[in-house]
Write a protein that holds these residues in place. Structure first.
Motif, PDB file in Angstrom:
ATOM      1  N   PHE A 223      38.912 -32.194   8.289  1.00  0.00           N
ATOM      2  CA  PHE A 223      38.490 -33.471   8.863  1.00  0.00           C
ATOM      3  C   PHE A 223      37.137 -33.825   8.262  1.00  0.00           C
ATOM      4  O   PHE A 223      36.196 -33.029   8.356  1.00  0.00           O
ATOM      5  N   THR A 224      37.021 -35.004   7.648  1.00  0.00           N
ATOM      6  CA  THR A 224      35.762 -35.400   7.014  1.00  0.00           C
ATOM      7  C   THR A 224      35.367 -36.810   7.422  1.00  0.00           C
ATOM      8  O   THR A 224      36.199 -37.605   7.865  1.00  0.00           O
ATOM      9  N   LYS A 225      34.082 -37.097   7.242  1.00  0.00           N
ATOM     10  CA  LYS A 225      33.567 -38.425   7.546  1.00  0.00           C
ATOM     11  C   LYS A 225      32.287 -38.644   6.742  1.00  0.00           C
ATOM     12  O   LYS A 225      31.550 -37.706   6.457  1.00  0.00           O
ATOM     13  N   ILE A 226      32.039 -39.888   6.359  1.00  0.00           N
ATOM     14  CA  ILE A 226      30.773 -40.257   5.740  1.00  0.00           C
ATOM     15  C   ILE A 226      29.874 -40.821   6.832  1.00  0.00           C
ATOM     16  O   ILE A 226      30.255 -41.756   7.538  1.00  0.00           O
ATOM     17  N   LEU A 227      28.682 -40.225   6.976  1.00  0.00           N
ATOM     18  CA  LEU A 227      27.751 -40.636   8.019  1.00  0.00           C
ATOM     19  C   LEU A 227      26.612 -41.443   7.430  1.00  0.00           C
ATOM     20  O   LEU A 227      26.084 -41.119   6.362  1.00  0.00           O
ATOM     21  N   ASN A 228      26.228 -42.484   8.138  1.00  0.00           N
ATOM     22  CA  ASN A 228      25.038 -43.260   7.822  1.00  0.00           C
ATOM     23  C   ASN A 228      24.040 -43.116   8.969  1.00  0.00           C
ATOM     24  O   ASN A 228      24.360 -42.558  10.027  1.00  0.00           O
ATOM     25  N   LYS A 229      22.845 -43.622   8.769  1.00  0.00           N
ATOM     26  CA  LYS A 229      21.777 -43.495   9.751  1.00  0.00           C
ATOM     27  C   LYS A 229      22.262 -43.894  11.150  1.00  0.00           C
ATOM     28  O   LYS A 229      22.848 -44.954  11.331  1.00  0.00           O
ATOM     29  N   GLY A 230      22.027 -43.015  12.111  1.00  0.00           N
ATOM     30  CA  GLY A 230      22.404 -43.282  13.494  1.00  0.00           C
ATOM     31  C   GLY A 230      23.781 -42.781  13.878  1.00  0.00           C
ATOM     32  O   GLY A 230      24.126 -42.796  15.066  1.00  0.00           O
ATOM     33  N   ASP A 231      24.563 -42.321  12.904  1.00  0.00           N
ATOM     34  CA  ASP A 231      25.909 -41.821  13.206  1.00  0.00           C
ATOM     35  C   ASP A 231      25.850 -40.402  13.772  1.00  0.00           C
ATOM     36  O   ASP A 231      24.928 -39.629  13.487  1.00  0.00           O
TER      37      ASP A 231
ATOM     38  N   HIS B 261      21.150 -41.776  -2.098  1.00  0.00           N
ATOM     39  CA  HIS B 261      20.185 -41.849  -3.193  1.00  0.00           C
ATOM     40  C   HIS B 261      18.771 -41.507  -2.732  1.00  0.00           C
ATOM     41  O   HIS B 261      17.803 -41.794  -3.424  1.00  0.00           O
ATOM     42  N   GLU B 262      18.663 -40.920  -1.554  1.00  0.00           N
ATOM     43  CA  GLU B 262      17.367 -40.515  -1.015  1.00  0.00           C
ATOM     44  C   GLU B 262      17.544 -39.216  -0.240  1.00  0.00           C
ATOM     45  O   GLU B 262      18.669 -38.751  -0.032  1.00  0.00           O
ATOM     46  N   ASN B 263      16.420 -38.638   0.152  1.00  0.00           N
ATOM     47  CA  ASN B 263      16.497 -37.463   1.005  1.00  0.00           C
ATOM     48  C   ASN B 263      17.156 -37.832   2.339  1.00  0.00           C
ATOM     49  O   ASN B 263      17.104 -38.992   2.769  1.00  0.00           O
ATOM     50  N   ALA B 264      17.776 -36.851   2.959  1.00  0.00           N
ATOM     51  CA  ALA B 264      18.429 -37.076   4.245  1.00  0.00           C
ATOM     52  C   ALA B 264      17.852 -36.120   5.287  1.00  0.00           C
ATOM     53  O   ALA B 264      17.421 -35.009   4.959  1.00  0.00           O
ATOM     54  N   VAL B 265      17.860 -36.570   6.543  1.00  0.00           N
ATOM     55  CA  VAL B 265      17.363 -35.764   7.652  1.00  0.00           C
ATOM     56  C   VAL B 265      18.344 -35.897   8.820  1.00  0.00           C
ATOM     57  O   VAL B 265      18.766 -37.003   9.164  1.00  0.00           O
TER      58      VAL B 265
ATOM     59  N   LEU C 199      19.509 -39.031  11.013  1.00  0.00           N
ATOM     60  CA  LEU C 199      18.339 -39.884  11.208  1.00  0.00           C
ATOM     61  C   LEU C 199      17.986 -40.678   9.963  1.00  0.00           C
ATOM     62  O   LEU C 199      17.382 -41.752  10.057  1.00  0.00           O
ATOM     63  N   GLN C 200      18.338 -40.144   8.799  1.00  0.00           N
ATOM     64  CA  GLN C 200      17.974 -40.793   7.531  1.00  0.00           C
ATOM     65  C   GLN C 200      18.946 -40.353   6.453  1.00  0.00           C
ATOM     66  O   GLN C 200      19.343 -39.196   6.398  1.00  0.00           O
ATOM     67  N   GLY C 201      19.354 -41.292   5.591  1.00  0.00           N
ATOM     68  CA  GLY C 201      20.179 -40.945   4.446  1.00  0.00           C
ATOM     69  C   GLY C 201      21.665 -41.179   4.676  1.00  0.00           C
ATOM     70  O   GLY C 201      22.075 -41.921   5.578  1.00  0.00           O
ATOM     71  N   LYS C 202      22.469 -40.483   3.875  1.00  0.00           N
ATOM     72  CA  LYS C 202      23.928 -40.642   3.902  1.00  0.00           C
ATOM     73  C   LYS C 202      24.568 -39.284   3.633  1.00  0.00           C
ATOM     74  O   LYS C 202      24.290 -38.652   2.601  1.00  0.00           O
ATOM     75  N   LEU C 203      25.393 -38.825   4.556  1.00  0.00           N
ATOM     76  CA  LEU C 203      25.993 -37.497   4.444  1.00  0.00           C
ATOM     77  C   LEU C 203      27.510 -37.564   4.422  1.00  0.00           C
ATOM     78  O   LEU C 203      28.114 -38.389   5.113  1.00  0.00           O
ATOM     79  N   TYR C 204      28.101 -36.670   3.633  1.00  0.00           N
ATOM     80  CA  TYR C 204      29.530 -36.385   3.688  1.00  0.00           C
ATOM     81  C   TYR C 204      29.672 -35.092   4.478  1.00  0.00           C
ATOM     82  O   TYR C 204      29.135 -34.055   4.076  1.00  0.00           O
ATOM     83  N   VAL C 205      30.349 -35.156   5.630  1.00  0.00           N
ATOM     84  CA  VAL C 205      30.434 -33.995   6.511  1.00  0.00           C
ATOM     85  C   VAL C 205      31.898 -33.696   6.817  1.00  0.00           C
ATOM     86  O   VAL C 205      32.777 -34.560   6.680  1.00  0.00           O
ATOM     87  N   GLY C 206      32.152 -32.474   7.253  1.00  0.00           N
ATOM     88  CA  GLY C 206      33.513 -32.132   7.616  1.00  0.00           C
ATOM     89  C   GLY C 206      33.629 -30.748   8.215  1.00  0.00           C
ATOM     90  O   GLY C 206      32.694 -29.948   8.167  1.00  0.00           O
ATOM     91  N   PHE C 207      34.809 -30.476   8.783  1.00  0.00           N
ATOM     92  CA  PHE C 207      35.128 -29.137   9.269  1.00  0.00           C
ATOM     93  C   PHE C 207      36.600 -28.855   9.033  1.00  0.00           C
ATOM     94  O   PHE C 207      37.410 -29.770   8.820  1.00  0.00           O
ATOM     95  N   VAL C 208      36.941 -27.558   9.049  1.00  0.00           N
ATOM     96  CA  VAL C 208      38.314 -27.108   8.824  1.00  0.00           C
ATOM     97  C   VAL C 208      38.800 -26.412  10.086  1.00  0.00           C
ATOM     98  O   VAL C 208      38.092 -25.568  10.656  1.00  0.00           O
TER      99      VAL C 208
END
Length: 210
Positions: free
Chosen positions: A127-135, A152-156, A110-119
């Motif tokens: 498997f990884t992906k960079i997520l932006n708002k709405g992803d 550079h901000e909090n993420a939700v 919903l907010q921010g930028k995340l680096y996410v993944g699973f093994v």
């Protein structure tokens, strides 16, 4: 005869997998309660939860906080096979590698930028992906996964899980923070490190962000 035996084995294995997750309900609802709650005593509040708009407290070593909505605090979810979490991240906050033994997770940022993944299961593949708002990103049931705030901000984020009580096993906490502790010789051999490294890790306080 061999073909029939093979088909039977396949059917058994498929059936075992089918019952590994929450079963389908046999009625409209079955509100969880310490006593048997008859349909006539069920209230709208049994299907209601308030407060998910409030940020979780991320002032901990991980810089993240998971706020769950599951059958333990929303009794109407009982037998419905679904639950929800809100995940708050401070800057550089981490939801550390963990698994949900009973659920697939669908996460929406919903907010921010995340680096996410699973093994994956063995042989392990990341498997990884960079997520932006709405992803949106999916973490398959039972697999180790993580989320890291790289913005550079909090993420939700909000995530739906395919179980009323998905469970969570945080890898580091389970391996090095269990009570009683796992034998350090065993862990030293498993991780192929000196036993002193294991002893140091077991002596640490392992933060729980749930």
């Amino acid at each position: 005869m061999a073909s029939y035996a093979f088909a039977f084995v396949v059917l058994v294995l498929a059936s075992t997998k089918a019952f590994a997750s929450d079963p389908s309900p046999l009625q409209d609802f079955c509100v969880a309660d310490n006593t048997t709650k008859e349909p006539g005593h069920v209230k709208a509040d049994d299907f209601f939860f308030s407060g998910l708009d409030k940020p979780g407290d991320t002032k901990n070593a991980l810089g993240s906080k998971v706020t769950p909505v599951n059958v333990n605090n929303l009794f109407g979810l009982n037998t419905l096979g679904i639950s929800l979490v809100r995940v708050d991240f401070a800057r550089r906050g981490l939801n550390p590698p963990h698994t949900h033994p009973r659920a697939t997770e669908v996460l929406t940022l919903l907010q921010g930028k995340l680096y996410v993944g699973f093994v994956t299961s063995n042989p392990p593949k990341l498997f990884t992906k960079i997520l932006n708002k709405g992803d949106v990103f999916v973490f398959p049931e039972g697999l180790i996964h993580f989320q890291l705030n790289i913005g550079h901000e909090n993420a939700v984020a909000i995530a739906a899980l395919s179980s009323q009580n998905p469970g969570v096993v945080t890898v580091a906490n389970a391996v090095f923070g269990s009570k009683p502790v796992i034998n350090d010789d065993l862990l030293a051999k498993a991780f192929q490190v000196d036993k002193k490294v294991v002893d140091y890790l077991q002596s640490q306080f392992w933060t729980d962000n749930n």
